[in-house]
Design a protein around this motif. Structure first.
Motif, short mmCIF file in Angstrom:
data_model
loop_
_atom_site.label_atom_id
_atom_site.label_comp_id
_atom_site.label_asym_id
_atom_site.label_seq_id
_atom_site.Cartn_x
_atom_site.Cartn_y
_atom_site.Cartn_z
N VAL A 1 0.83 -1.20 0.00
CA VAL A 1 0.00 0.00 0.00
C VAL A 1 0.87 1.25 0.00
N ASP A 2 2.05 1.18 0.63
CA ASP A 2 3.01 2.27 0.64
C ASP A 2 4.17 1.88 -0.28
N THR A 3 4.18 2.43 -1.47
CA THR A 3 5.19 2.03 -2.46
C THR A 3 6.60 2.43 -2.06
N THR A 4 6.76 3.41 -1.15
CA THR A 4 8.10 3.83 -0.76
C THR A 4 8.77 2.82 0.17
N LEU A 5 8.04 1.79 0.61
CA LEU A 5 8.63 0.78 1.48
C LEU A 5 9.64 -0.11 0.76
N ALA A 6 9.56 -0.16 -0.58
CA ALA A 6 10.46 -1.01 -1.36
C ALA A 6 10.56 -2.40 -0.75
N ALA A 7 9.42 -2.99 -0.44
CA ALA A 7 9.39 -4.28 0.24
C ALA A 7 9.75 -5.41 -0.70
N VAL A 8 10.34 -6.46 -0.13
CA VAL A 8 10.64 -7.67 -0.89
C VAL A 8 10.01 -8.85 -0.16
N LEU A 9 9.71 -9.88 -0.90
CA LEU A 9 9.09 -11.07 -0.33
C LEU A 9 9.96 -12.29 -0.64
N ALA B 1 1.36 4.82 7.65
CA ALA B 1 0.75 4.45 8.93
C ALA B 1 -0.01 3.14 8.80
N TRP B 2 -0.73 2.95 7.71
CA TRP B 2 -1.50 1.71 7.52
C TRP B 2 -0.55 0.52 7.40
N ALA B 3 0.54 0.71 6.67
CA ALA B 3 1.49 -0.39 6.49
C ALA B 3 2.15 -0.75 7.83
N LEU B 4 2.53 0.26 8.60
CA LEU B 4 3.13 0.00 9.91
C LEU B 4 2.15 -0.68 10.85
N GLU B 5 0.92 -0.18 10.83
CA GLU B 5 -0.11 -0.78 11.70
C GLU B 5 -0.31 -2.25 11.36
N ALA B 6 -0.33 -2.57 10.06
CA ALA B 6 -0.53 -3.95 9.64
C ALA B 6 0.61 -4.86 10.07
N SER B 7 1.81 -4.30 10.21
CA SER B 7 2.97 -5.11 10.56
C SER B 7 3.15 -5.29 12.07
N CYS B 8 2.33 -4.60 12.85
CA CYS B 8 2.53 -4.59 14.31
C CYS B 8 1.90 -5.79 15.02
N ASP B 9 1.05 -6.54 14.33
CA ASP B 9 0.39 -7.71 14.93
C ASP B 9 -0.26 -7.33 16.26
N THR B 10 -1.14 -6.34 16.20
CA THR B 10 -1.77 -5.85 17.43
C THR B 10 -2.66 -6.91 18.08
#
Length: 308
Positions: free
Chosen positions: A135-143, A281-290
């Motif tokens: 959702v946040d393209t600046t994260l440059a995430a890899v899988l 914020a949405w990407a960080l929230e999703a990764s926090c496993d609340t």
């Protein structure tokens, strides 16, 4: 006990703002990547509480680099294990991303190494994996950056747990910073946007939305600083960090919803600056496993599930 920033901590926060806008090398010159590293290892010898305000600034800037993972999680772990790669990390020559659940690694595309914290073992290996859309393209995430190909760094449960807690604390602080940035943008917008001959910020409904968002942030922010203190003094740190992450994630989510709604139609325009912070914020929230954190909190408080 008063959980408030000292003058030195405020000065460090202010000092990091300009380097954050200039990039990685400027942060290295400031010494940020050695902030939690002992002075005898060429670090600044600071404590977790000294970095909370700085991490909030990292969040507010939505930096497209693994700043928190490198400076707040990896560097102190490398120092604790006497790893020779620490010198390159402190100098800013090596960037380290933190692997998330399922092999998804935010900033993996901008990192040299990936730190894995799973199974009670910390492993460090080369950044690898296929780019993945987020959702946040600046994260440059890899899988696909599996920990099986990474060399063990330590299996000391205390060190691994401390690194995991620092990762949670960094996310919480960044969420607070993101929330404040979105709130500032929204307050500025509703002051200058007029409708029916008056600023929309003067309308009661808008005031209530922003008041609720402000309250959520002001309630969550001290819990993050308190969690840093708990980590620094090893006093019920896991519960403190879990509580801070849950509160910060809820607050940032509430602020993002209020910000988009109060902006009106422009708030739904993906090219608008607000989305840069909302999506982070949405990407960080999703990764926090609340959910898991709430379960741990419930267990620690001896709360039992009841049927209705």
């Amino acid at each position: 006990m008063r959980f408030a920033l000292t003058e030195d901590q405020l000065a460090f926060r202010d000092a990091v703002r300009e380097p954050l806008s200039k990039g990685w090398d400027a942060l290295a010159e400031l010494g940020l990547f050695g902030a939690l590293v002992p002075a005898e290892r060429d670090g600044l010898g600071l404590a977790e509480t000294d970095l909370v305000a700085v991490l909030e600034e990292v969040g507010a800037a939505a930096v497209p680099h693994p700043v928190s993972a490198t400076a707040f999680v990896a560097a102190p772990l490398l120092a604790a294990t006497d790893d020779p790669r620490l010198a390159d990390v402190v100098a800013g020559r090596t960037r380290i991303a933190l692997a998330g659940p399922g092999g998804l690694t935010p900033f993996g595309g901008h990192a040299d190494l990936v730190l894995h914290l799973d199974g009670g073992v910390a492993r460090l290996g080369p950044a690898a994996g296929a780019p993945v859309s987020t959702v946040d393209t600046t994260l440059a995430a890899v899988l696909g950056a599996a920990s099986t190909g990474a060399a063990p760094l330590t299996d000391d449960p205390a060190l691994v747990a401390a690194a995991a807690r620092r990762a949670g604390l960094a996310a919480a602080a960044e969420l607070i910073g993101l929330g404040r940035r979105m709130l500032d943008l929204t307050v500025g917008y509703v002051r200058q946007r007029h409708q029916f001959g008056a600023p929309v910020g003067s309308f009661q409904a808008v005031k209530h939305h922003l008041a609720d968002a402000t309250l959520a942030l002001e309630f969550a922010a001290p819990s993050v600083l308190a969690a840093a203190w708990a980590m620094e003094h090893d006093v019920d740190a896991e519960r403190a960090v879990d509580g801070a992450v849950v509160l910060a994630a809820d607050a940032a989510h509430a602020v993002s919803r209020a910000a988009i709604q109060c902006h009106g139609a422009i708030g739904y325009t993906v090219e608008y600056e607000l989305h840069r912070y909302a999506k982070r914020a949405w990407a960080l929230e999703a990764s926090c496993d609340t959910g898991a954190r709430l379960d741990r909190l419930a267990t620690s408080l001896d709360l039992k599930e009841t049927s209705s």
